[in-house]
Design an enzyme around this catalytic site. Structure first.
Site, PDB file in Angstrom:
ATOM      1  N   ASP A 199      15.781 -21.455 -39.635  1.00 55.58           N
ATOM      2  CA  ASP A 199      14.755 -21.530 -40.662  1.00 55.58           C
ATOM      3  C   ASP A 199      14.368 -23.004 -40.813  1.00 55.58           C
ATOM      4  OD1 ASP A 199      13.215 -20.787 -43.021  1.00 55.58           O
ATOM      5  OD2 ASP A 199      14.862 -21.642 -44.182  1.00 55.58           O
TER       6      ASP A 199
ATOM      7  N   ASP B 227      12.362 -24.736 -43.996  1.00 52.71           N
ATOM      8  CA  ASP B 227      12.525 -25.269 -45.353  1.00 52.71           C
ATOM      9  C   ASP B 227      13.904 -24.923 -45.912  1.00 52.71           C
ATOM     10  OD1 ASP B 227       9.479 -25.969 -46.341  1.00 52.71           O
ATOM     11  OD2 ASP B 227       9.537 -24.284 -44.943  1.00 52.71           O
TER      12      ASP B 227
ATOM     13  N   ASP C  17      18.780 -20.447 -45.145  1.00 51.70           N
ATOM     14  CA  ASP C  17      19.312 -20.699 -46.489  1.00 51.70           C
ATOM     15  C   ASP C  17      18.834 -19.679 -47.514  1.00 51.70           C
ATOM     16  OD1 ASP C  17      16.602 -21.776 -46.426  1.00 51.70           O
ATOM     17  OD2 ASP C  17      17.081 -22.641 -48.383  1.00 51.70           O
TER      18      ASP C  17
END
Length: 225
Positions: free
Chosen positions: A10, A12, A168
């Site tokens: 991922d 961000d 996250d």
């Protein structure tokens, strides 16, 4: 956990700390409405949730609100105009990616950020060497649907079962599981409203360098077998 042939990430909250610029886009909206800026720490956990999460945190409204769509467009315009002022890689990410390269492992990026934001951001924060970049509008579906992860696997010519996916947010783990990839929760990131311990990821790691050590350990185990 299998030994990976590729590690996919991922963007961000996993590779890059983009929350300062995302929060600034929200607070510019608040300032224009004669409101005090929202505390950064109240916005940061929602940075991986895009406009929906950040507008919700900054203004306590949902997409059903009649003003939501105009505010979403305003937020995106603010962000696009100042996309890499304070954004930077998390500590240890550069070493992690260099280490994966030394191990001859492919790495790539899968984000729900639209291409109009991903494409200009990637080179400004030092991620231009990614083997693939899949944005939220690259395929017909965004995470938690598995299609973006499966498209990444096709582009790098690695079986999904031989990939690790690191993120996250709960939807990152859900997407990895649906795609048949090993799922790694990046606890150093934003993590949203729920604890990574509840996500049922294959591993939860506290730092990028911990991820590099895990990869190295798996490779050593395979070589010793």
């Amino acid at each position: 956990m299998i030994t990976p042939k590729a590690v996919l990430f991922d963007l961000d909250g996993t590779l890059a700390d983009t929350a300062p610029d995302l929060a600034a886009a929200v607070n510019l909206m608040r300032t224009k409405r004669a409101l005090d800026p929202a505390p950064y720490l109240s916005l940061r956990p929602f940075a991986s949730a895009g406009a929906r999460g950040l507008i919700g945190a900054g203004f306590q409204i949902t997409p059903e609100h009649p003003d939501y769509e105009s505010m979403r467009l305003e937020f995106l315009a603010n962000y696009e105009a100042a996309i890499a002022i304070h954004s930077q890689l998390f500590s240890g990410v550069e070493e992690l990616l260099n280490g994966l390269g030394q191990l001859n492992l492919t790495w790539g990026i899968i984000t729900n950020k639209a291409e109009r934001f991903t494409n200009p951001l990637i080179p400004q924060i030092g991620l231009e060497n990614a083997a693939c970049v899949i944005s939220g509008d690259t395929t017909a579906h965004a995470k938690p649907h598995p299609e973006p992860l499966l498209e990444a696997a096709r582009r790098i010519n690695v079986k999904p079962s031989e990939c690790w996916y690191v993120g996250d947010d709960l939807r990152d783990i859900q997407a990895a599981q649906a795609a048949g990839m090993t799922s790694i929760a990046a606890a150093w990131g934003y993590c949203g409203a729920t604890e990574p311990t509840h996500w049922k990821a294959d591993a939860i790691l506290d730092s990028p360098l911990e991820l590099l050590e895990l990869v190295r350990g798996k490779i050593l185990q395979t070589q010793a077998a």
